[in-house]
Design an enzyme around this catalytic site. Structure first.
Site, PDB file in Angstrom:
ATOM      1  N   THR A  11     -24.767  -8.124  13.445  1.00  0.00           N
ATOM      2  CA  THR A  11     -25.931  -8.492  11.767  1.00  0.00           C
ATOM      3  C   THR A  11     -25.449  -7.721  10.996  1.00  0.00           C
ATOM      4  OG1 THR A  11     -27.372  -7.775  13.889  1.00  0.00           O
ATOM      5  CG2 THR A  11     -28.113  -6.991  11.626  1.00  0.00           C
ATOM      6  N   ASN A  58       0.578  -1.002  -0.389  1.00  0.00           N
ATOM      7  CA  ASN A  58       0.293  -0.530  -0.093  1.00  0.00           C
ATOM      8  C   ASN A  58       0.620   1.335   0.414  1.00  0.00           C
ATOM      9  OD1 ASN A  58       0.781  -1.556   2.866  1.00  0.00           O
ATOM     10  ND2 ASN A  58      -0.424   0.523   3.480  1.00  0.00           N
ATOM     11  N   GLN A  99      -5.001  -3.591  -1.872  1.00  0.00           N
ATOM     12  CA  GLN A  99      -4.950  -2.641  -3.053  1.00  0.00           C
ATOM     13  C   GLN A  99      -4.202  -3.074  -4.648  1.00  0.00           C
ATOM     14  OE1 GLN A  99      -3.447   0.244  -2.404  1.00  0.00           O
ATOM     15  NE2 GLN A  99      -4.272   0.530  -0.522  1.00  0.00           N
ATOM     16  N   CYS A 118      -2.350   5.122   6.866  1.00  0.00           N
ATOM     17  CA  CYS A 118      -2.834   5.054   8.314  1.00  0.00           C
ATOM     18  C   CYS A 118      -2.034   5.876   9.155  1.00  0.00           C
ATOM     19  CB  CYS A 118      -2.866   3.944   8.093  1.00  0.00           C
ATOM     20  SG  CYS A 118      -4.012   3.344   6.967  1.00  0.00           S
ATOM     21  N   HIS A 154     -14.206   0.084  -0.081  1.00  0.00           N
ATOM     22  CA  HIS A 154     -13.666   1.943   0.248  1.00  0.00           C
ATOM     23  C   HIS A 154     -12.123   2.199  -0.902  1.00  0.00           C
ATOM     24  CE1 HIS A 154     -10.871   2.673   3.046  1.00  0.00           C
ATOM     25  NE2 HIS A 154     -11.016   1.464   3.806  1.00  0.00           N
TER      26      HIS A 154
END
Lengths: 382, 400
Positions: A236, A150, A179, A320, A200
């Site tokens: 859920t 990444n 990636q 990050c 995303h």
């Protein structure tokens, strides 16, 4: 106008993906575990999404375990496989340049009595299958090698690694493909047993990802609750997220023009090859959507600020960890010379980018170089 | 795709005599129905095999669907080319590109109907074999038991190459052995029973008993879905859904609990038999297997069978649950069957039904209820649904 070139951090959601998410939320909001008709419909949507993802990955029989994203899927793979296979051994092999969600999961496992070996990388960020072979022992239960890095875009020799793993062990071979999805073809199912995917990074939505594994090669659960996702991941299920993820994968596989990334990558590479103040960190054979460079003697933050003032969003190596202001483990691992280490920026392309934007970027880089050269003594520039 | 046509080999109907023509017609019709949405498909049926021509996209679809069709033993995609050595070489190489050649053996087989072709059979075999070996060093020749058999047919109108053989469902084409009425409950067994009969060439219509409001829409949807799934093996299935609530409540009221299931099954059988008569079917098919539940003992069969002299076919009678599940998984009905919806048999299940009901007693209890008008009414008020595999549109295709 903003020029967004931080697509390896995250991407703008595709309008149709967003539409799927909205509609699925409004029309299929019921809990897929409920017995009533609405729940049943939601379940059918969820299962259709699951099937579509498995089929697009080339393994209709595979198991898709939906998670909250890449980090959770990597955690599930590393910790789940380690625990489920601990009767066979306690040795895990990964690389020095994994994403933190693999790296830190491995470091955590050390506290549970597992032994971790980190494969070193060369200057291009590549591991050596030969070293992998030397490190494999009979206790090795899990090997995790990311597909595309990444921070610098290195593509790992997964095929060669896979042959080594298969010839010399019974270990599960996992690969973080967050990636590479949509940019280069996945090593799954041919070369690895399980891959981590995230929405995303491919113009899908945050909060959705999955671990995709071969049938009967699923890991042990690491979260406990109502036994959703066949018990592999309780909670859920995010049905609209899963549906939008399936859509995002379909769209990126059907219509992503990777050749333009190659063109831009070559263009920038050529421009900066002879520049003494710049080191190109991304290998030429890497994934074309990531182009990482390091400036000599300045910090990445200065560069990011300069570009941002001109409307261009790029990041220091990895989004990050960029706020921690330390040299990332990846940059350390590729042995970038000391005076370049702090000056790393990553430019990463997405499908919305156009040629003009890259031209503007090229100009701004030239300006930036001129500006920093003014403030430098002659010997710094050599 | 390199393929231009499909060669379809018949199942056991090729062993038949005078009726063969009818069987071939049935098979042709069934294939047409299964592939009805593929515009370019053309069929040419010959005495001992059939050819299917289509565009490459349609051909790919056809290959996927034909493996389910009863009456087909196997089929092979065929690539056509000019009858020159170069063209045959190229086509052969293209075919081997699609094969997994790792550590495999192969053989080239030539049939030369066109005697004007310059090379004789042996020469051409060697020529093509050599070409393939040169391109795939991981292959070796094995003339006795090759993994890949490349068949080359040199005919007057061109050369035809094939290497793959896909299995069909075997058996007889659906429709060649009359029509039967299948009692379709929604469980695992009855779709399997239907499938097995279809494989023997039997046309199936299905009957299902619904007890709203005790049974749900979803339970009914599930049965329709099962009908669609087995229709893949031989075309459309007509499903008759019988409203059963009133009758069931009458039974619960009048008949002692421990034989109520026997009575229920008897009335179902009576309804099925009348419907069978109406639709012109010759037999009733059930998914019963001996000893599985209380109503599936020999004593129960005796009590239930007593309502009719129509043949009741129970193809699963001697199979055990695991074998049935295996077939259900193979034909793709298992996942649908195990969805947890109540059906009319489970809603009113007594806690301890008699495994050895006595016929006279059951008849005695039933004699207090006038079932006949209720049966007529139930049949009249039935819903008829055509289940066909293609009718299920992918409901989420615009969303995903």
């Amino acid at each position: 106008m903003m020029i967004y070139l931080d697509n390896s951090a995250t991407t703008i959601p595709d309008a149709e993906v967003l539409e799927t998410f909205t509609r699925a939320n409004l029309e299929y909001y019921a809990n897929p575990a409920s017995l009533h008709q609405a729940g049943n419909q939601a379940e059918r949507l969820l299962e259709s999404a699951r099937k579509q993802i498995a089929a697009l990955a080339g393994d209709s029989e595979g198991t898709v375990i939906f998670t909250s994203g890449g980090t959770e899927a990597n955690n599930l793979a590393i910790i789940g496989y380690a625990r489920s296979l601990k009767h066979r051994g306690n040795h895990i092999i990964t690389t020095e340049i994994e994403h933190d969600s693999v790296r830190n999961a491995c470091l955590h496992l050390e506290t549970e009595g597992f032994e971790i070996d980190f494969l070193s990388v060369n200057e291009a960020g590549e591991v050596s299958p030969e070293e992998l072979r030397q490190k494999i022992r009979k206790e090795t239960i899990l090997v995790s090698v990311m597909h595309v890095n990444n921070e610098i875009g290195t593509v790992q020799p997964i095929e060669a690694c896979s042959k080594v793993v298969r010839d010399h062990s019974r270990a599960i071979f996992h690969s973080d493909c967050v990636q590479s999805l949509g940019k280069i073809s996945l090593p799954y199912p041919e070369w690895v047993d399980a891959v981590t995917l995230s929405a995303h990074k491919i113009h899908g939505l945050k909060g959705t990802g999955c671990l995709l594994t071969k049938k009967f090669k699923e890991p042990e659960a690491i979260s406990f609750g109502g036994g959703q996702e066949h018990g592999y991941r309780s909670g859920t299920v995010n049905t609209p997220g899963a549906a939008s993820f399936a859509k995002a994968i379909r769209k990126v596989l059907e219509g992503n023009d990777v050749t333009k990334y190659q063109r831009w990558n070559r263009r920038l590479r050529k421009m900066m090859e002879s520049e003494k103040l710049v080191r190109i960190c991304s290998p030429a054979e890497g994934s074309p959507h990531i182009f990482t460079i390091a400036f000599k003697g300045i910090t990445g933050e200065v560069a990011v600020n300069y570009f941002q003032q001109r409307g261009i969003m790029v990041s220091t190596s990895s989004a990050c960890s960029s706020k921690a202001n330390k040299v990332s483990h990846v940059i350390q691992a590729i042995h970038l010379p000391d005076d370049y280490r702090k000056g790393v920026i990553r430019i990463s392309f997405g499908k919305k980018n156009i040629d003009d934007e890259i031209e503007i970027l090229a100009q701004v880089i030239q300006e930036f170089l001129k500006t920093i050269k003014k403030g430098m003594k002659q010997h710094d520039m050599e | 795709m390199i393929w231009n046509e499909l060669l379809i080999r018949y199942g056991e109907m090729s062993l038949k005599g005078r009726n063969r023509k009818v069987f071939i017609q049935k098979l042709t019709a069934n294939i047409k129905q299964i592939l009805h949405d593929l515009q370019s498909v053309k069929l040419k049926a010959e005495r001992d095999r059939m050819f299917l021509y289509a565009t490459s996209d349609d051909l790919e679809q056809a290959i996927e669907r034909l493996s389910d069709v009863a009456g087909i033993q196997s089929f092979s995609p065929i690539a056509k080319c000019e009858s020159t050595v170069e063209a045959i070489q190229q086509t052969a190489l293209a075919i081997f590109e699609t094969e997994d050649t790792e550590e495999k053996t192969f053989k080239v087989e030539v049939r030369r109907t066109d005697k004007s072709f310059p090379l004789v059979t042996g020469e051409l075999q060697r020529e093509i074999g050599g070409t393939i070996l040169k391109a795939h060093s991981n292959l070796s020749v094995n003339v006795k038991k090759p993994d890949i058999l490349l068949h080359i047919d040199i005919r007057n109108d061109g050369s035809f190459l094939s290497s793959k053989v896909y299995k069909g469902a075997g058996g007889m084409p659906v429709g060649s052995n009359g029509k039967s009425l299948l009692m379709l409950s929604g469980g695992i067994d009855s779709p399997v029973a239907g499938y097995l009969m279809m494989k023997r060439g039997v046309t199936i219509e299905a009957i299902h008993f619904a007890s709203p409001p005790f049974t749900s829409e979803q339970a009914q949807e599930k049965v329709i879905e099962l009908g669609r799934q087995i229709s893949a093996y031989g075309g459309k299935i007509k499903l008759h859904i019988i409203p059963f609530t009133d009758i069931q409540q009458a039974i619960v009221k009048q008949v002692p609990e421990n034989v109520s299931i026997t009575s229920t099954r008897r009335i179902m059988m009576r309804i099925a038999d009348q419907l069978r008569n109406e639709i012109g079917a010759l037999a009733i098919v059930t998914g019963e297997s001996l000893g599985q539940v209380a109503s599936q003992t020999l004593e129960s069969f005796t009590a239930i069978n007593a309502v009719t002299s129509t043949p009741i076919l129970r193809p699963l009678i001697a199979t055990d649950k695991l074998e049935i599940i295996q077939i259900a998984k193979k034909i793709g009905t298992y996942e649908t069957s195990i969805q947890p919806f109540e059906d009319c048999c489970t809603v009113f299940t007594p806690s301890s039904p008699k495994t050895k009901p006595r016929l006279e007693k059951v008849e005695f209890y039933e004699s207090f209820i006038g079932f006949e008008p209720m049966i007529m009414e139930a049949i009249q008020n039935r819903t008829i649904i055509d289940c066909f595999i293609e009718e299920k549109t992918d409901e989420f295709s615009d969303l995903l």
